[in-house]
Structures are given as structure tokens and as C-alpha cells.
Design a protein around this motif. Structure first.
Motif, PDB file in Angstrom:
ATOM      1  N   LEU A   1       0.821  -1.205   0.000  1.00 29.99           N
ATOM      2  CA  LEU A   1       0.000   0.000   0.000  1.00 29.99           C
ATOM      3  C   LEU A   1       0.859   1.262   0.000  1.00 29.99           C
ATOM      4  O   LEU A   1       0.572   2.224  -0.722  1.00 29.99           O
ATOM      5  N   ALA A   2       1.915   1.251   0.821  1.00 24.88           N
ATOM      6  CA  ALA A   2       2.781   2.430   0.915  1.00 24.88           C
ATOM      7  C   ALA A   2       3.431   2.751  -0.424  1.00 24.88           C
ATOM      8  O   ALA A   2       3.604   3.920  -0.774  1.00 24.88           O
ATOM      9  N   ALA A   3       3.787   1.727  -1.176  1.00 25.22           N
ATOM     10  CA  ALA A   3       4.432   1.955  -2.474  1.00 25.22           C
ATOM     11  C   ALA A   3       3.508   2.662  -3.448  1.00 25.22           C
ATOM     12  O   ALA A   3       3.974   3.364  -4.358  1.00 25.22           O
ATOM     13  N   GLN A   4       2.198   2.520  -3.278  1.00 24.43           N
ATOM     14  CA  GLN A   4       1.257   3.125  -4.218  1.00 24.43           C
ATOM     15  C   GLN A   4       1.260   4.646  -4.123  1.00 24.43           C
ATOM     16  O   GLN A   4       0.980   5.329  -5.114  1.00 24.43           O
ATOM     17  N   VAL A   5       1.580   5.183  -2.937  1.00 27.76           N
ATOM     18  CA  VAL A   5       1.520   6.641  -2.758  1.00 27.76           C
ATOM     19  C   VAL A   5       2.618   7.363  -3.536  1.00 27.76           C
ATOM     20  O   VAL A   5       2.318   8.210  -4.384  1.00 27.76           O
ATOM     21  N   PRO A   6       3.911   7.072  -3.286  1.00 29.77           N
ATOM     22  CA  PRO A   6       4.938   7.757  -4.090  1.00 29.77           C
ATOM     23  C   PRO A   6       4.897   7.371  -5.561  1.00 29.77           C
ATOM     24  O   PRO A   6       5.313   8.151  -6.421  1.00 29.77           O
ATOM     25  N   LEU A   7       4.373   6.183  -5.848  1.00 23.15           N
ATOM     26  CA  LEU A   7       4.248   5.793  -7.256  1.00 23.15           C
ATOM     27  C   LEU A   7       3.254   6.703  -7.962  1.00 23.15           C
ATOM     28  O   LEU A   7       3.496   7.147  -9.098  1.00 23.15           O
ATOM     29  N   SER A   8       2.158   7.014  -7.317  1.00 21.69           N
ATOM     30  CA  SER A   8       1.187   7.928  -7.908  1.00 21.69           C
ATOM     31  C   SER A   8       1.745   9.350  -7.998  1.00 21.69           C
ATOM     32  O   SER A   8       1.550  10.043  -9.001  1.00 21.69           O
TER      33      SER A   8
ATOM     34  N   LEU B   1      -2.770  13.004  -1.234  1.00 22.66           N
ATOM     35  CA  LEU B   1      -1.744  11.965  -1.282  1.00 22.66           C
ATOM     36  C   LEU B   1      -0.449  12.420  -0.620  1.00 22.66           C
ATOM     37  O   LEU B   1       0.236  11.635   0.033  1.00 22.66           O
ATOM     38  N   LYS B   2      -0.125  13.699  -0.797  1.00 18.58           N
ATOM     39  CA  LYS B   2       1.134  14.196  -0.242  1.00 18.58           C
ATOM     40  C   LYS B   2       1.135  14.182   1.280  1.00 18.58           C
ATOM     41  O   LYS B   2       2.193  14.208   1.903  1.00 18.58           O
TER      42      LYS B   2
END
Length: 317
Positions: free
Chosen positions: A60-67, A139-140
Motif C-alpha cells: 500500500l505504501a508503495a502506491q503513494v509515491p508511485l502515484s 496523497l502528499k
């Protein structure tokens, strides 16, 4: 500026850790003998699923900086997406692999591996498409907590497995019947093949301590924050205890696994910089209205890109 870890709390943590390490140096073996129950249902359950919540949190955490990588300049965007798609695929694959091997006692074929990776990639792409509809400033809020989760998991995973290779401590359940090959935690045996010290289940489960940070970043209510703390500490504690009950580790193994993760978490919280917001805050939007919010985003883009509104933003974590 990040708040420093309170000195008194650091001293207390160190004192408790040192005291328990000294105690377990004496009672590790008798304690393991006393609580050993290889048929423990809850112990076996946590052996199978104890690491799942943390690995899912990493995914889940990877989805944030990926977006948010869409705000990066092209070279950084490419490097960031390669890294984060790899993390997303690895975490998703690990979840499936752990379930298949530990719960089903089976193995994935080559075709199975390919299908799992394709399924994880498809799910990641769907999530990324959905996140484009979320306000970037929303998201930020999660950006720093997400990177904290990713860096903590990567650091503790690497350090724990490096120590396992060098320490070579034999697990309790693999000892000789007379326990003559037992060694204390402070005696490294070298690369003997033993992988008891420290406990990876313990270190990985304690990485759930970043969950409260992610919940707090969303400005959740106090009850949700308490629930996140209770779940993280409770799950990690039970997972660590289960490793001793089923004979996979000694008490000192899980103690050091937990302490490694907690120490790394404190260090990362102090060192990880705060990100710079590129979009207006919720307060700005509510006071200025949607048109002003759009203008603020446009002005920020012009300022950042030197007057070219179509150029990508340089987002700095």
C-alpha cells in the motif's frame, strides 16, 4: 523540522532492552523448553500470517509515491517508477508466495509465478488509475509516512538477514535432543546455516509501527489512531511471542528483532526530511474556493518550471 526522540524515552528503551538481553542470556534455553508447543494453533497461525499485515502495508505504501511520481521530472520519474513498481510487484508476490508455501504447503510453478506477477501488476495499475482521481495534496499528506514504511522495511530486512548469515545460531526446534549445540545470543558462530538470531518474523511484524504514522497523516480521529497503535503493537507482540512458543526462535532472538526495527524507525524519523507541498492545502481551498485553488496550482507550476505550464514539476520528497 522533525521532533527529536525524547531523551528520557531513549534511555528507558535502552535500559529495558539491555536488562532483557541480560536476563535472556541466562534463561533463553530453560524458557524455550518451558513454553515449547509445536502444535500451538495460534502459534502456527501467526507463523503463516504473522508477516502478512506488514508486507501488505508495504504494498500500500508503495502506491503513494508511485502515484506522486507524475510530479517528478522525466529522469527522476522513470527511476522512481522502476523502483516502486519493483517494490509493488515484490510485495504482492511475497504475499501470495507466503500464503501458498505456509498455508497450502505447496509451491508455485513458473507459470504460476508469471500469473501472480501479472495479477499484481494489473492490480497496481488499477490502483494507480484510481489514485489519479484523488487530490494530489491528499496523497502528499501520506508521502513521508509511505517512504518511512518502505525505508524501514527495506533496512530492517537487509540488516536482520545479514546478521542471520553471520551469527549462525541454531533454532531451538533444530537443537540436538540433549541441547548440547545450544549457544547464547552473544556468541556468533559464523555462517553455519543456522538462522535463529535475530528473528525476521519479529522484526518484520514490528515494522507495523509505521501504520499509526500513516493513519495520523490522514488526520484521522483519535480513536482511529489509538486503534492503529493497539493493532500494530498487539499483532507484533503476539507474532514475536508465537515464534518462541513453536520453537522457531529463542526469546533473545525476538527481542533483538524488535529492537532492530524500533531503533531503525527512530533513526529514520529523525533523518527523513519533510516534503515540500506543491498544491494548495485544504484550508486554502476552503477559503479561496475551487477557482483560487486551481490558480494556486497553476502559479506553483509556473514558478517551479520557469514559466512553462506544460513542463513537469520537480517534486522533492
Amino acid at each position: 523540522m522533525n521532533k527529536p526522540f525524547p531523551l528520557r524515552l531513549a534511555i528507558l528503551f535502552t535500559a529495558v532492552w539491555a536488562g532483557l538481553a541480560a536476563v535472556f542470556a541466562v534463561i533463553d534455553l530453560p524458557l524455550a523448553i518451558a513454553v515449547y508447543n509445536p502444535a500451538s494453533e495460534w502459534g502456527l497461525f501467526l507463523q503463516t500470517y504473522g508477516e502478512h499485515p506488514t508486507v501488505f502495508l508495504v504494498w500500500l505504501a508503495a502506491q503513494v509515491p508511485l502515484s506522486l511520481s507524475r510530479f517528478l521530472t522525466p529522469p527522476l520519474r522513470l527511476a522512481s517508477r522502476l523502483l516502486l513498481y519493483t517494490v509493488s510487484l515484490a510485495a504482492g508476490y511475497a504475499l501470495v508466495l507466503m500464503t501458498v508455501q505456509r498455508a497450502m504447503h505447496a509451491h508455485l510453478s513458473i507459470i504460476g509465478v508469471i500469473l501472480v506477477l501479472l495479477a499484481v501488476l494489473t492490480l497496481t495499475l488499477l490502483v494507480q488509475a484510481a489514485l489519479t482521481r484523488v487530490q494530489p495534496d491528499r496523497l502528499k499528506q501520506l508521502h513521508r509516512a509511505a517512504w518511512l514504511t518502505l525505508l524501514l522495511f527495506g533496512a530492517e530486512l537487509a540488516l536482520v538477514h545479514l546478521l542471520k548469515l553471520g551469527w549462525g545460531r541454531i533454532r531451538f526446534r533444530d537443537l540436538l535432543p540433549d541441547h548440547s549445540n545450544f549457544t547464547s545470543w552473544y556468541v556468533p558462530m559464523g555462517p553455519t546455516g543456522g538462522r535463529s538470531f535475530p528473528s525476521a518474523h519479529s522484526s518484520n511484524s514490528w515494522a507495523l509501527l509505521t501504520l499509526p504514522a500513516m493513519v495520523a497523516a490522514l488526520h484521522a480521529s483519535l480513536s482511529f489512531r489509538w486503534a492503529a497503535w493497539i493493532f500494530a503493537i498487539g499483532w507484533a507482540s503476539l507474532t514475536s511471542l508465537s515464534r518462541v512458543v513453536i520453537g522457531a526462535h529463542f526469546a533473545s532472538d525476538v527481542l533483538f528483532g524488535a529492537c532492530i526495527t524500533i531503533t531503525l524507525l527512530v533513526l529514520l524519523q529523525r533523518c527523513l526530511p519533510l516534503h515540500r507541498d506543491l498544491t494548495p492545502t485544504s484550508k486554502q481551498r476552503s477559503s479561496d474556493g475551487p477557482q483560487s485553488a486551481h490558480t494556486a496550482v497553476y502559479a506553483t507550476r509556473l514558478e517551479t518550471t520557469g514559466g512553462n505550464p506544460s513542463a513537469p514539476l520537480a517534486f522533492r520528497p
